[in-house]
Design a protein around this motif. Structure first.
Motif, PDB file in Angstrom:
ATOM      1  N   ARG A 234      52.529  33.525  41.708  1.00  0.00           N
ATOM      2  CA  ARG A 234      51.670  34.665  42.015  1.00  0.00           C
ATOM      3  C   ARG A 234      50.476  34.263  42.872  1.00  0.00           C
ATOM      4  N   ASP A 235      50.191  32.992  42.896  1.00  0.00           N
ATOM      5  CA  ASP A 235      49.022  32.539  43.655  1.00  0.00           C
ATOM      6  C   ASP A 235      49.434  31.344  44.502  1.00  0.00           C
ATOM      7  N   ASP A 284      47.560  41.620  40.932  1.00  0.00           N
ATOM      8  CA  ASP A 284      47.580  40.710  42.079  1.00  0.00           C
ATOM      9  C   ASP A 284      46.377  40.915  42.984  1.00  0.00           C
TER      10      ASP A 284
END
Length: 300
Positions: A234-235, A284
């Motif tokens: 996600r990062d 997000d």
């Protein structure tokens, strides 16, 4: 009268030997009088002590392989015999596992493949009833011996039954000190087989539980790594961050003297993998925000 005194003193000495753990003693005397009754009672007491010792030895094991080996050894100690064997049946009526005592490694190699459950071995496995034979070769249902097999004469076999099924068969061949096995030998071996059935069932349950726990452990560890990978995915700016933190944390733990692979070390590794697990519930947009977060975003 003097003879009785000598006999009584001998029984007292034998009883002392039993108390010291010498369980192979036995008084050989047969008569229909008071002395014979006393000797019989003494021998039965010794048999009970030997059975209790065998039960304790077998019950102390957890793995199925160790339990089977202990059963086999206890059987030959309880009823002295030159040879002993234990057969575990398979689902097709054959033999899945065959253990022996008394045969040398050279004799095993010379005999070759283990038996398939024919002859008297198969009779016991299929019928599930005790089998006592004075002469194996002369028995009508004997299949004989394979080439290079040492000669054997007398046979005693008993089934090990659990929940109505034969889970193993115990065999003794060539009684030590006698030409054949007796009814008393059969009774002792049947008693051992009864307790052995419970030990085998407990060992199998233990193995199943251990296997289930191992599967749960593997699933748990896989879930931890999957969560860590999901967080890193996600990062992209901190890709493999969780893995690196786990690596550095465990390295520090080792510097502090925590053994690699120990329970404490594993707990530290897993905790490090999940140190950012809270990010899974964060949007997000907030994770990738390049500006100062608002109060509302901070609450999230």
């Amino acid at each position: 009268l003097e003879f009785r005194r000598v006999l009584f003193r001998s029984l007292v000495k034998l009883q002392g030997a039993v108390a010291r753990g010498e369980l192979n003693v036995r008084c050989k005397w047969e008569s229909d009088d008071e002395i014979g009754s006393l000797v019989s009672s003494f021998n039965r007491m010794v048999d009970m002590v030997r059975l209790a010792s065998a039960h304790t030895t077998i019950a102390g094991e957890r793995s199925i392989e160790a339990v089977l080996q202990k059963i086999l050894g206890s059987a030959r100690e309880l009823v002295p015999a030159r040879y002993a064997a234990l057969a575990v049946p398979d689902e097709r009526g054959g033999i899945a596992l065959f253990l022996t005592l008394g045969l040398t490694e050279e004799e095993k190699k010379a005999i070759g493949s283990p038996p398939r459950g024919q002859g008297l071995l198969g009779v016991l496995m299929r019928e599930g009833k005790p089998l006592r034979v004075s002469n194996i070769q002369r028995h009508a249902r004997s299949a004989g011996f394979p080439a290079n097999h040492p000669p054997m004469t007398s046979l005693l076999g008993v089934p090990v039954i659990s929940k109505g099924q034969v889970v193993a068969s115990l065999y003794l061949a060539d009684r030590v000190g006698a030409s054949e096995f007796s009814e008393e030998d059969e009774r002792l071996l049947l008693n051992l087989a009864t307790h052995s059935a419970a030990a085998i069932e407990s060992a199998r349950l233990y193995e199943e539980l251990r296997h289930s726990l191992e599967e749960m452990k593997e699933t748990y560890v896989g879930t931890l790594h999957a969560l860590g990978a999901a967080l890193d995915a996600r990062d992209t700016e901190v890709h493999s961050h969780s893995q690196r933190v786990a690596l550095w944390t465990t390295q520090l733990a080792e510097v502090l003297g925590i053994p690699r692979g120990s329970d404490q070390w594993v707990a530290i590794q897993r905790g490090a993998l999940l140190h950012d697990v809270g990010k899974i519930g964060v949007d997000d947009a907030i994770i990738h925000s390049t500006t100062k977060l608002t109060e509302e975003e901070m609450e999230k």
